[in-house]
Structure formats: structure tokens, C-alpha cells
Design a protein around this motif. Structure first.
Motif, PDB file in Angstrom:
ATOM      1  N   ARG A 224       7.694 -15.090  46.313  1.00 52.07           N
ATOM      2  CA  ARG A 224       8.713 -15.474  45.317  1.00 52.07           C
ATOM      3  C   ARG A 224       9.885 -14.526  45.401  1.00 52.07           C
ATOM      4  NH1 ARG A 224       6.954 -17.702  39.568  1.00 52.07           N
ATOM      5  NH2 ARG A 224       8.942 -18.685  39.999  1.00 52.07           N
ATOM      6  N   GLU A 235       6.372  -7.474  36.185  1.00 50.15           N
ATOM      7  CA  GLU A 235       5.433  -8.525  36.564  1.00 50.15           C
ATOM      8  C   GLU A 235       4.221  -7.954  37.309  1.00 50.15           C
ATOM      9  OE1 GLU A 235       8.498 -12.329  36.696  1.00 50.15           O
ATOM     10  OE2 GLU A 235       8.192 -11.205  38.549  1.00 50.15           O
TER      11      GLU A 235
ATOM     12  N   LEU B 151      15.949  -8.047  30.191  1.00 50.06           N
ATOM     13  CA  LEU B 151      14.782  -7.257  30.560  1.00 50.06           C
ATOM     14  C   LEU B 151      13.882  -7.006  29.357  1.00 50.06           C
ATOM     15  CD1 LEU B 151      13.697  -5.974  33.120  1.00 50.06           C
ATOM     16  CD2 LEU B 151      14.810  -3.855  32.461  1.00 50.06           C
ATOM     17  N   ILE B 154      11.990 -10.079  28.563  1.00 57.12           N
ATOM     18  CA  ILE B 154      10.886 -10.261  29.516  1.00 57.12           C
ATOM     19  C   ILE B 154       9.718  -9.348  29.144  1.00 57.12           C
ATOM     20  CG2 ILE B 154      10.168  -9.830  31.907  1.00 57.12           C
ATOM     21  CD1 ILE B 154      12.941 -10.760  32.791  1.00 57.12           C
ATOM     22  N   LEU B 155      10.026  -8.075  28.871  1.00 56.40           N
ATOM     23  CA  LEU B 155       8.961  -7.127  28.556  1.00 56.40           C
ATOM     24  C   LEU B 155       8.187  -7.565  27.324  1.00 56.40           C
ATOM     25  CD1 LEU B 155      10.627  -3.667  29.302  1.00 56.40           C
ATOM     26  CD2 LEU B 155       8.740  -4.759  30.512  1.00 56.40           C
ATOM     27  N   VAL B 159       5.679 -10.088  29.396  1.00 50.94           N
ATOM     28  CA  VAL B 159       4.697  -9.106  29.846  1.00 50.94           C
ATOM     29  C   VAL B 159       3.721  -8.759  28.733  1.00 50.94           C
ATOM     30  CG1 VAL B 159       4.393  -6.759  30.677  1.00 50.94           C
ATOM     31  CG2 VAL B 159       6.212  -8.183  31.602  1.00 50.94           C
ATOM     32  N   ARG B 160       4.250  -8.441  27.519  1.00 45.16           N
ATOM     33  CA  ARG B 160       3.351  -7.979  26.473  1.00 45.16           C
ATOM     34  C   ARG B 160       2.631  -9.142  25.793  1.00 45.16           C
ATOM     35  NH1 ARG B 160       4.326  -3.480  21.832  1.00 45.16           N
ATOM     36  NH2 ARG B 160       2.105  -3.119  21.480  1.00 45.16           N
ATOM     37  N   GLN B 162       2.842 -12.335  26.697  1.00 45.95           N
ATOM     38  CA  GLN B 162       2.476 -13.345  27.690  1.00 45.95           C
ATOM     39  C   GLN B 162       2.629 -14.779  27.175  1.00 45.95           C
ATOM     40  OE1 GLN B 162      -0.477 -12.482  30.487  1.00 45.95           O
ATOM     41  NE2 GLN B 162       0.265 -10.396  30.613  1.00 45.95           N
ATOM     42  N   SER B 166       8.149 -15.032  33.105  1.00 44.74           N
ATOM     43  CA  SER B 166       9.129 -13.948  33.164  1.00 44.74           C
ATOM     44  C   SER B 166      10.317 -14.258  34.071  1.00 44.74           C
ATOM     45  CB  SER B 166       8.451 -12.666  33.626  1.00 44.74           C
ATOM     46  OG  SER B 166       7.609 -12.928  34.726  1.00 44.74           O
ATOM     47  N   SER B 167      10.103 -15.072  35.094  1.00 42.73           N
ATOM     48  CA  SER B 167      11.243 -15.295  35.978  1.00 42.73           C
ATOM     49  C   SER B 167      11.089 -16.600  36.737  1.00 42.73           C
ATOM     50  CB  SER B 167      11.397 -14.132  36.963  1.00 42.73           C
ATOM     51  OG  SER B 167      10.246 -14.014  37.745  1.00 42.73           O
ATOM     52  N   GLY B 168      12.176 -16.999  37.381  1.00 37.38           N
ATOM     53  CA  GLY B 168      12.164 -18.249  38.126  1.00 37.38           C
ATOM     54  C   GLY B 168      12.509 -19.431  37.242  1.00 37.38           C
ATOM     55  N   VAL B 170      10.858 -22.622  37.849  1.00 36.88           N
ATOM     56  CA  VAL B 170       9.619 -23.416  37.740  1.00 36.88           C
ATOM     57  C   VAL B 170       8.437 -22.532  38.104  1.00 36.88           C
ATOM     58  CG1 VAL B 170      10.585 -25.701  38.186  1.00 36.88           C
ATOM     59  CG2 VAL B 170       9.975 -24.253  40.094  1.00 36.88           C
ATOM     60  N   SER B 171       7.225 -22.971  37.697  1.00 34.72           N
ATOM     61  CA  SER B 171       6.019 -22.237  38.061  1.00 34.72           C
ATOM     62  C   SER B 171       5.687 -22.509  39.518  1.00 34.72           C
ATOM     63  CB  SER B 171       4.834 -22.678  37.210  1.00 34.72           C
ATOM     64  OG  SER B 171       5.207 -22.743  35.868  1.00 34.72           O
ATOM     65  N   ILE B 172       4.803 -21.677  40.060  1.00 37.25           N
ATOM     66  CA  ILE B 172       4.357 -21.862  41.442  1.00 37.25           C
ATOM     67  C   ILE B 172       3.759 -23.261  41.609  1.00 37.25           C
ATOM     68  CG2 ILE B 172       2.679 -21.101  43.152  1.00 37.25           C
ATOM     69  CD1 ILE B 172       4.741 -19.034  42.841  1.00 37.25           C
TER      70      ILE B 172
END
Lengths: 521, 321
Positions: A224, A235, B151, B154-155, B159-160, B162, B166-168, B170-172
């Protein structure tokens, strides 16, 4: 508390991942690929992808820092003629392309011929090749115009970036490696097969069950693009990646704390590059040996290491670095830090301190790269301390590189290469060398360099390189500062990432994930 | 009919302006040091390969010839091909535009609407506690660096807690189409839109507040009230309509810059948008992409200012065509 929770989350995540039948690994990349065809142009975004999809004739990985400059990939073994001119490679048998077709020496010959014809970047490393022959399906013979000991190590190193072997049966009708359906749907013979490219979002690869060294342990490999290092780090902390590549290195100040964290392995990998300063010997006052020597005396490597790298890099006082010890002249070294002596030399050279306390003005420049930026900020102060009125001058990468090439600079931070073969000295310091930015020109040095690369006896070669290093530390066209260390993070229990020792000599390229293994249950 | 004539005249005016912009941009890029050949060939490449690259891209020709060749291509609607990918520039740009419009457009609408409502609400009682708090807060919002805010979001949320990705964009393993895809993108949009609209929100609150405060003190407002119109009618019919004029000006300018205004947000959230793409093209000296992007941007700015002028005319009867 926050940290503890993340550690726990990371542990839970890795544990559950390894319990699954399917192991998926996501790797963050600092640059997005422009195309998935690595051979025609240099594109940092494709290195990691192509390194896992394609194979090479011979290759190298981080094992180069532990003394393995080259190992076979498609080539199982090779013989070199006594005069050092004929290289006969014996390919592995039974190797198949991802589409099932057999891979033969004709593919290798086709790829090399095409790259030479099109003058692609890899052609620079085939420059000395007179003939390429494929006498049978499993043999490829490269005949050189002259004996060249750097040939094989450089062939292996450059393969990491742009020397991938392409399938002849799919590419022979294309005009070049940059057109046609296989540019962005690559068919290789490496450990992973291409699955899909969701532009701007992800590239997905799947384990190649028929890979000639066996199926990789990772089933799914996903890359990614993550553009902000802080986000990549966050991440990683939240368990999304088992590996944070050196491109996203955490701040040095954090390393001590991270080392105490049981959920994280801090991996410090030395490289074949240094950080040093190049002096423009074609411009006053740096044309004067005394001025260059004074600058060498004025730099305090320990202070730079402490302030910029939390003491984690290695001060380099020789014209070589620790990972190339086998080629080092330990007796030839740059002068140690001595401010008083530096000042005396500058006085002698005719640059006394003026009314403002300064002797002369100079511009210090460097690439936008993190390490050089950090070093430069400290160097400004160290050079001003001896009365050189240094101004920092920052450019973007392309501009900086052009100015260096035009010798339009005073002092620049730089990354001199010492491996995979010591012939690197020629590129950096011989008259007219491709990266001879200092303008150093020494006929004796040139002669030694020219001869050293043809000597098949390693002992004899070493003697010449030792003499050349003695010339460099005497004339000081550059001043070595520190041996580069790459810092990456690996989640607890994981092994075989290319920067880890467990990945040396089996990662297949600096960016290969073939050897990666999740934690054992 | 008068509107149509006005439109045609304005659109015709765009052409010479665009031409001048293209020429200026073209020369400026060529004046910048650094060379795409070095970037593409790598530092180890030999001079012959770099010369071949320059020849292939026509960089060996005199500047004037290059400019004429480029203009003749542009006039035929051909934006050229990217030096780095070998793909048509227009396709590459169009591929990136929707992501940016989605992110920046959504953020701008949210910021403008919320900003106008909040700004107008506090403007009715200047100096009140609510007014002081909102004014102070909006200054803060306006001065928070968007990458830092991003940022932090995101944190906290990714991250905390959930809760959110956090980024992108679309999902994988995002579904390839349908409602699943839409929801996936929506989830990915929440944090970047929050960061970007917060930044813009402060600006609109301040703008709307000062504009409404000013209008409320006008004598025609007093006149309208004296006549006996309801407060609500006075506020909307006479107050807000006049107050909107400066806001529309700013909004028009910002819509014009929409395509590039989100570079930092796109970087922090790894959003596959246009701003980031152009930034990378500039660093790599990918001239056809840079030029193509400049042209697209110039046109959006000019079109947006035209739209703003039209909106002006409909809000203010004194402005004619």
C-alpha cells in the motif's frame, strides 16, 4: 498505558494472523509505482513489487553488508575463465514462468539484448559485454571485452532495480519493455505472482506455488502506498503491518524506548554507503589542500553521530566503511577532530579571521534526504566555529543533483558508495568518473583504479585499493563522516525480512519477501 | 438572450487568457533546473541513454520549437504522454480528479453550509458569550495545520479506538461495486473530510459572521423593520442575501482551487487524489503531466470565477451582464 494497549493489540493481531491458514502481509510503501515494468526507467515505486514478481540471473540483498556481494538466482552456479573474461552461467532446470511456460537461457539473452538495444538503465552494467550466447537451454555465456572484477557484483546489485528477466514469448512482439499488455500485468518467474493493481490503493501478489526455491510462507503479499511516515508508523503500532521499512524510520530519539518494547524488534542494518562531504576542488578556496584539511579537522563525527543519530551510526575515519572491511586500508585515515589545528591551517592558507570573526563565506548543500539534512544542520555550526561563514542551501533532489554534476557548489553532503565491489572508487574519484563531483584528478590514482579492476587475484587488488585510499585521505577531495545505518521495525516473532540477518542471502533482492516467516505458534 | 451573449463573451475571453497561461507555465517549467532524463535513467545511466531519452521527448529541440509543438498538440486536444508512465496525460488526470473532487468538494460544502449557518447565528448578537466563544474557536480552527489535525484524528479514531480506517480511499478487500463499495469509501472519507472541512469551517464562520454583522447595521435593515416586515423576513430577504455576496466571492475562488487545495490532506491520508499526483510530477520533472494539470487547474479557476459572477448577478440586481 496507551503504549501498553497497542503492544497488546499488536501481539493479539500477530498471534491471530499466524494461526490462520492464510498468511497475509501488508507492506507500506513510501512511493507509488508508476508502472509495473521495472526495466525501462528508474522508478523507486516499482522496486519492491518487481523484486518479488521477477527473477534475475544473479542477485544480491542486504547480505552484501556481511560479505556476500552476489549469489545466483536463475543461475545455479557459474564458471569464470582464468583470464576473467568469459562468464558461463548454468541455469536452474525446471524453472517456469507464472503462465506455465518454461524459462530458458533464450529468455535471459532476449532480455539482455533488448536492454542493450534500447539503452535501458541496466545496459550501463552490460557495457563491457562483447557477446551474449545461449549454447543450450540452460547455459548462458557472457564474454567481456576486458577482464572486469566489478562486473558480476554490479550485475547483481543493479538487478535489484532494473535487471529483471522478462519472458521472451510474451514480449518479443512488443516494441519495448514500456508498451503492451504486460507492462501493468507482469508475468515473472519470482516467488510471488501478480494478482491486481488497484491504482492509488494497493498492489496484491499471491504466493507462487511452483517457485523454484519452494512456495513462500506468506500466501498474500499486499503493498500500500502510505505517503506520510507518521501515519505509517501509527499503522505499524496498531498492528496493520509486521514490518516498517527503513523509508519510514522512526526518529532516532525514540529508538532507546522502542528497544525496550517486547512487541517490536528494532533492526539496525549497516549499508554500503557512507555520509560524507564533497569539496569542490575546482573552486577557491577549496582548491587549496590546507583548506580541505582544515575542514576535515573541523568536523566532529562523534558530535554529529550523537546529535543527529542518537549515537547509532558509525563514525567513519577511513576512506572506507565497516561493511567493506575486506577492502579497507586501516592505516590511512582522515585527521581526527582538532579545532585549534584547523584554525591554524586556515591562517596559514591565507584566510585569517576578519573583523566579523569570519574567514570566508561558503555554501553548504545536500540532497533532501533525511540523514544529510540532519548532518548539514550540525556541520553549519561546526564549520562556523572555525570561522568559515557557512550558509545552508537546500534544493530539491533534481536541482541539487544537477548542480553537483555541473560542479556549481562549494561543499555538499553526499553518500559515497563503497560496495558491492571496490571499483566504486573509480566512479567517485577517478578523473571524469560518473560521480566524481569533487573534481579530483590524480593520474596515479586513475592508473591504479584502472589496473585494480582487472586483477583476478584478490590480494593483489587489495594492495592497489589500499594505495588509493591513502591518496584520498592525503588529498581529501572528500571527507568521510559516518557509515550509514538503516533502521526498520519488525513486529515481535517475525523473521526473514530483507533487513534482518535471517533474511540475508535468501531474500532475493533488497526488497524481497520470499524468506519472511510469521511467528511460530 | 442577454445571458447567453454574456456567457459566450466570457467563454471567448477565457481562450486568450488560457493561451498566455500555457506559455508562461511552459517557460517557467523549462527554466527550472533538473532534468527528467536523470530522474528516469538513474544516476548510473550513460550519456547516450539520457540523450536518447531527451530526443524521444523532444527536449533536445530549441525552446521555441518545443513550445510550438506543444501548443499545436494542445489545440488538437492532445495533452501528450507522461514521461514516467508512457500513458496519456489526460487519462491520468481524469483518473485522479474524482477522488479529489469527492474529498475536497464534500469538505467545502460541509464547511460552507455549516460556516454560514453558525456565522449568521452568532452575528445576530455580536459580543454575546456565544459570539465570543465561536469567534475564538473559529480562529483556532483556521490556524490548526491540517496535516497535524489529520494525524491526531488518525491516532485517536483509527489507531486508539480503531473505529475508522487510517488511510487510503478503499479497504484492501473492498467490494468491487454496489452499496458495499459506497459504504467502504464513505467510511474512509470521514477522517479526511473532518480534517479538511474543519480547516475551512473556521474561515467561513468568520467570513459569514463579519459579513452579516455589517449588513445588520445597514440603514435599509432599519427601514425594513420600520415598515413592519417580520424579523425573519428582514433577516433572510434583506440581510443574508446581501451578506452572501462576499462569501460567494471567496467560495468561487476556493472552488477554483479545489483540485489542488487538498495536497496536505491527501498526503496524510494517502488519498489517491490529484494534488499529490501533481506534487510528485513536479519533483520528477514530468513536464507533460505538470502542464496538463496547470491547464486543467487554470480552466477550473476561470470557470469558477465565471460561475461566481453569475451567482453575483442573481443575488444582486444591480450587477448586470
Amino acid at each position: 498505558m496507551f503504549c501498553k494497549k497497542m503492544v497488546l493489540a499488536a501481539l493479539l493481531f500477530t498471534a491471530s494472523a499466524s494461526a490462520h491458514a492464510d498468511t497475509t502481509v501488508i507492506i507500506p510503501l513510501a512511493a507509488e509505482a508508476r508502472t509495473l515494468s521495472p526495466n525501462p526507467v528508474v522508478d523507486t515505486g516499482t522496486f519492491e513489487l518487481a523484486g518479488n514478481i521477477y527473477s534475475h540471473l544473479v542477485v544480491t540483498d542486504w547480505g552484501v553488508v556481511a560479505g556476500t556481494p552476489v549469489y545466483g538466482d536463475l543461475a545455479e552456479k557459474w564458471d569464470i575463465s582464468p583470464d576473467g573474461k568469459v562468464y558461463t552461467f548454468h541455469l536452474r532446470s525446471g524453472v517456469k514462468w507464472h503462465d506455465g511456460a518454461p524459462l530458458t537461457s533464450a529468455d535471459v539473452k532476449f532480455t539482455y539484448d533488448r536492454m542493450i538495444e534500447k539503452k535501458y538503465p541496466y545496459a550501463a552494467f552490460l557495457r563491457n559485454v562483447e557477446r551474449i550466447e545461449a549454447p543450450d537451454d540452460l547455459t548462458i555465456v557472457l564474454t567481456l571485452k576486458s577482464a572486469d572484477m566489478s562486473f558480476l557484483p554490479l550485475l547483481a546489485q543493479a538487478a535489484v532495480w532494473s535487471g529483471k528477466i522478462y519472458p521472451r514469448h510474451l514480449w518479443q512482439d512488443q516494441d519495448g519493455f514500456d508498451t503492451g499488455p504486460y507492462v501493468n500485468a507482469p508475468v515473472g518467474s519470482g516467488p510471488f505472482k501478480f494478482v491486481r493493481w488497484d491504482r492509488g490503493n494497493a498492489v496484491e501478489l499471491a504466493a507462487n506455488p511452483d517457485y523454484f526455491l519452494g512456495k513462500p510462507t506468506i500466501d498474500r503479499l499486499i503493498f500500500r502506498p502510505i505517503l506520510d511516515p507518521n501515519v505509517a508508523r501509527a499503522e505499524f503500532d496498531s498492528g496493520q503491518y509486521p514490518f516498517l521499512p527503513p523509508d519510514f524510520a522512526p526518529p532516532y530519539a525514540e529508538i532507546a524506548a522502542l528497544r525496550k518494547d517486547p512487541a517490536v524488534q528494532v533492526v539496525i542494518t549497516p549499508s554500503i554507503y557512507s555520509r560524507d562531504i564533497q569539496l569542490n576542488t575546482q573552486r577557491e578556496p577549496f582548491a587549496k589542500p590546507k583548506v580541505r584539511e582544515a575542514i576535515a579537522l573541523a568536523v566532529d563525527r562523534e558530535a554529529i553521530n550523537r546529535l543527529a543519530f542518537a549515537g547509532l551510526w558509525k563514525p567513519a575515519t577511513h576512506a572506507s566503511i565497516e561493511t567493506q572491511k575486506q577492502w579497507m586500508n586501516a592505516e590511512a585515515s582522515f585527521p581526527a577532530f582538532d579545532k585549534a589545528r584547523a584554525e591554524a591551517l586556515l591562517d596559514e592558507a591565507g584566510y585569517p579571521r576578519g573583523a566579523d570573526g569570519m574567514r570566508f563565506a561558503a555554501k553548504l548543500t545536500g540532497p533532501t534526504e533525511v540523514a544529510c539534512s540532519a548532518i548539514n544542520q550540525i556541520l553549519v555550526q561546526q564549520l562556523r566555529d572555525v570561522g568559515i561563514d557557512v550558509q545552508l542551501e537546500q534544493f530539491d533532489q533534481a536541482t541539487w543533483r544537477q548542480r553537483l554534476g555541473e560542479k556549481n557548489y562549494d561543499i555538499s553532503c553526499y553518500f559515497t558508495r563503497y560496495g558491492p565491489d571496490p571499483d566504486a572508487y573509480r566512479e567517485h574519484f577517478a578523473t571524469g568518473g560518473q560521480r566524481n563531483f569533487s573534481g579530483y584528478s590524480n593520474a596515479e590514482f586513475d592508473g591504479l583504479a584502472e589496473r585494480a579492476v582487472t586483477l583476478t587475484d584478490a590480494g593483489e587488488r587489495l594492495e592497489l585499493y589500499k594505495q588509493m585510499q591513502a591518496m584520498l585521505t592525503r588529498d581529501m577531495p572528500y571527507i568521510n563522516l559516518l557509515g550509514e545505518q538503516k533502521i526498520s521495525l519488525v513486529a515481535a516473532g517475525w523473521s526473514g525480512f530483507p533487513v534482518q540477518e535471517s533474511g540475508y542471502n535468501k531474500s532475493v533482492t533488497w526488497y524481497g519477501y520470499f524468506a519472511v516467516k510469521p511467528p511460530a505458534n | 438572450m442577454r445571458l447567453l451573449r454574456y456567457l459566450i463573451r466570457r467563454l471567448l475571453q477565457i481562450l486568450p487568457v488560457a493561451l498566455i497561461l500555457i506559455v508562461i507555465n511552459f517557460v517557467l517549467i523549462r527554466l527550472a533546473p533538473g532534468d527528467v532524463a536523470i530522474m528516469l535513467a538513474g544516476e548510473d545511466a550513460d550519456a547516450a541513454y539520457m540523450a536518447a531519452l531527451r530526443e524521444r521527448f523532444g527536449l533536445d529541440l530549441p525552446l521555441l520549437d518545443q513550445l510550438i509543438a506543444y501548443l499545436s498538440h494542445i489545440l488538437r486536444g492532445d495533452f501528450g504522454t507522461s514521461y514516467r508512465t508512457g500513458e496519456p496525460v489526460l487519462g491520468l488526470l481524469i483518473e485522479r480528479v474524482p477522488a479529489t473532487l469527492l474529498l475536497a468538494g464534500t469538505s467545502l460544502i460541509i464547511a460552507a453550509v455549516l460556516g454560514i449557518v453558525i456565522g449568521a447565528a452568532v452575528a445576530r448578537r455580536p459580543g454575546s458569550v456565544a459570539d465570543t466563544v465561536v469567534t475564538a474557536l473559529s480562529t483556532c480552527l483556521f490556524s490548526v495545520p491540517v496535516f497535524w489535525l489529520g494525524l491526531m484524528l488518525i491516532l485517536l479514531f483509527a489507531v486508539r479506538l480503531q473505529w475508522l480506517p487510517s488511510s487510503g480511499m478503499v479497504s484492501i478487500d473492498s467490494p468491487q461495486g454496489g452499496l458495499g463499495r459506497v459504504l467502504d469509501i464513505a467510511r474512509h472519507m470521514i477522517l479526511p473530510v473532518a480534517a479538511l472541512s474543519t480547516f475551512w469551517l473556521g474561515q467561513y464562520i468568520r467570513l459569514a459572521r463579519s459579513s452579516v454583522v455589517e449588513v445588520l447595521s445597514e440603514s435599509y435593515m432599519t427601514t425594513a423593520r420600520t415598515i413592519g416586515f417580520s424579523e425573519r423576513y428582514v433577516l433572510f430577504r434583506h440581510g443574508l442575501r446581501n451578506a452572501l455576496l462576499p462569501i460567494v466571492t471567496v467560495l468561487g475562488l476556493e472552488i477554483g482551487l479545489l483540485l489542488t487545495g487538498a495536497v496536505l490532506t491527501e498526503t496524510v491520508f494517502s488519498w489517491p487524489g490529484l494534488g499529490r499526483f501533481i506534487y510528485e510530477a513536479i519533483l520528477a520533472r514530468d513536464t507533460p503531466v505538470i502542464m496538463g494539470a496547470f491547464i486543467v487547474m487554470s480552466f477550473t479557476v476561470m470557470l469558477a470565477s465565471l460561475v461566481a459572477d453569475l451567482a453575483y448577478a442573481s443575488l444582486d440586481p444591480r450587477v448586470g451582464f
